[in-house]
Scaffold this motif. Sequence first.
Motif, short mmCIF file in Angstrom:
data_model
loop_
_atom_site.label_atom_id
_atom_site.label_comp_id
_atom_site.label_asym_id
_atom_site.label_seq_id
_atom_site.Cartn_x
_atom_site.Cartn_y
_atom_site.Cartn_z
N THR A 143 0.85 -1.19 0.00
CA THR A 143 0.00 0.00 0.00
C THR A 143 0.88 1.24 0.00
N MET A 144 0.52 2.22 -0.82
CA MET A 144 1.32 3.44 -0.95
C MET A 144 0.42 4.59 -1.40
N SER A 145 0.98 5.78 -1.51
CA SER A 145 0.20 6.91 -1.98
C SER A 145 -0.18 6.70 -3.44
N SER A 146 -1.22 7.38 -3.88
CA SER A 146 -1.75 7.18 -5.23
C SER A 146 -0.69 7.41 -6.30
N ASP A 147 0.05 8.51 -6.21
CA ASP A 147 1.07 8.82 -7.21
C ASP A 147 2.20 7.79 -7.19
N ASP A 148 2.53 7.30 -6.00
CA ASP A 148 3.62 6.32 -5.88
C ASP A 148 3.26 5.00 -6.55
N VAL A 149 1.96 4.67 -6.59
CA VAL A 149 1.54 3.44 -7.26
C VAL A 149 1.89 3.51 -8.75
N THR A 150 1.58 4.64 -9.36
CA THR A 150 1.88 4.82 -10.79
C THR A 150 3.37 4.69 -11.05
N THR A 151 4.17 5.35 -10.23
CA THR A 151 5.62 5.29 -10.38
C THR A 151 6.13 3.85 -10.22
N ALA A 152 5.57 3.13 -9.24
CA ALA A 152 6.00 1.76 -8.98
C ALA A 152 5.71 0.85 -10.18
N VAL A 153 4.58 1.07 -10.85
CA VAL A 153 4.25 0.26 -12.03
C VAL A 153 5.18 0.63 -13.18
N LEU A 154 5.41 1.92 -13.39
CA LEU A 154 6.30 2.37 -14.47
C LEU A 154 7.71 1.82 -14.27
N ASP A 155 8.17 1.78 -13.01
CA ASP A 155 9.52 1.30 -12.70
C ASP A 155 9.58 -0.22 -12.53
N GLN A 156 8.44 -0.89 -12.75
CA GLN A 156 8.32 -2.35 -12.62
C GLN A 156 8.68 -2.85 -11.23
N LYS A 157 8.36 -2.03 -10.22
CA LYS A 157 8.52 -2.47 -8.83
C LYS A 157 7.29 -3.24 -8.37
N VAL A 158 6.16 -2.99 -9.02
CA VAL A 158 4.96 -3.81 -8.81
C VAL A 158 4.44 -4.21 -10.18
N ASP A 159 3.69 -5.31 -10.22
CA ASP A 159 3.17 -5.81 -11.51
C ASP A 159 1.92 -5.06 -11.95
N ILE A 160 1.01 -4.84 -11.01
CA ILE A 160 -0.26 -4.17 -11.30
C ILE A 160 -0.53 -3.16 -10.20
N GLY A 161 -0.99 -1.99 -10.57
CA GLY A 161 -1.36 -0.97 -9.59
C GLY A 161 -2.85 -0.69 -9.65
N ILE A 162 -3.44 -0.41 -8.50
CA ILE A 162 -4.83 0.04 -8.43
C ILE A 162 -4.78 1.44 -7.83
N THR A 163 -5.09 2.44 -8.64
CA THR A 163 -4.90 3.82 -8.20
C THR A 163 -5.71 4.78 -9.06
N VAL A 164 -5.59 6.07 -8.75
CA VAL A 164 -6.23 7.13 -9.53
C VAL A 164 -5.19 7.70 -10.49
N ILE A 165 -5.48 7.66 -11.76
CA ILE A 165 -4.56 8.17 -12.77
C ILE A 165 -4.87 9.63 -13.07
N THR A 166 -3.89 10.50 -12.94
CA THR A 166 -4.10 11.92 -13.20
C THR A 166 -3.55 12.34 -14.56
N GLN A 167 -2.84 11.44 -15.24
CA GLN A 167 -2.37 11.70 -16.59
C GLN A 167 -2.16 10.38 -17.31
N ASN A 168 -2.13 10.42 -18.64
CA ASN A 168 -1.98 9.21 -19.42
C ASN A 168 -0.50 8.91 -19.67
N PHE A 169 -0.15 7.64 -19.65
CA PHE A 169 1.21 7.19 -19.95
C PHE A 169 1.14 6.17 -21.07
N ALA A 170 1.95 6.38 -22.10
CA ALA A 170 1.93 5.49 -23.26
C ALA A 170 2.33 4.07 -22.89
N GLU A 171 3.15 3.93 -21.83
CA GLU A 171 3.66 2.61 -21.44
C GLU A 171 2.64 1.79 -20.68
#
Length: 313
Positions: A143-171
């Motif tokens: 469990t982490m802050s909403s923004d940190d979930v997105t970063t963790a998925v982008l950095d492949q520190k977690v496989d799937i994130g459940i969070t609020v997306i505030t911007q789109n990422f092509a990846e």
Amino acid sequence: MGRKKAAISGQLADIDLRLLRVFKSVVDAGGFTAAELQLNLANSTISNYISDLEKRLDMRLCERGRSGFSLTSHGQIVYDATLELLGALDSFRNKVNQTHNRLIGQLHLGFAEHMLGSHDSIIVQALKLFSKEAPDVNIHITTMSSDDVTTAVLDQKVDIGITVITQNFAELNCISLFDEQMQLYCAEGHPLYDMAANEITPDKLMEFKFVESPRLMPGRELHPDMRKWNKQAKAHHQEARATLVLSGHYLGILPSILIRNWRLDTKLKPLLSELYGYSNTFSAIYRSNHSNQLIIEQFINSLKQTQALQDRK
């Protein structure tokens, strides 16, 4: 002068992989203390593991002390090699999974904080279905802050994130799951708490202090008035923000369902809901072409099946 003994002269054992995974978690978390919760280990135990790994490899991997945590040049090389090694292990598991039509390995999920109160059982039911269909997969939830979930998925520190997306990422792939209502609140003891609703105006709010939350950061405000608010405190975690609001000295934005779940309905009062209230949409996010792709796809399918069942109710 004798030749330097090789740090690893034979096959990697299970203990070596465990030490490397602990090392990766410490680096990802940014230090020993930050990794305690994720690893569910005491600081002293983590320190012993890292010391054991350093002895095993015969090199200093990191600096730790009052100045903070940092990798040495050797530590960076070992960290990069660890990512390659663990990625190769995941790739191996995927090939075995494809051959035997049976999923084995680990699924690492990253959840935004205090999410379980608003998910309407989608996540719980998806976990129930996934665990039934992939019983040999170990599930790890952070469990982490909403923004940190997105970063963790982008950095492949977690496989799937459940969070609020505030911007789109092509990846990232994104699947909308459920909504959460957000409101501006004041607490019992604040001058606005006992004031009549018709006396509370946008201009009146300018007299008071606010707690900054992710949606009140510069450039993220959802209403022009929010840019003018006097943000004299910062708390991007909901529990910390609620604590500041409950002090009676600040106004802040919080999820309505969290207020109900914490039974704070009589202590907190929503303000100008039609003007400043809004909904957050929680989504499942994940990368394509991940080394853990088969397990990720299975959990995403479980989410989709659960969502389809709830939509039919």
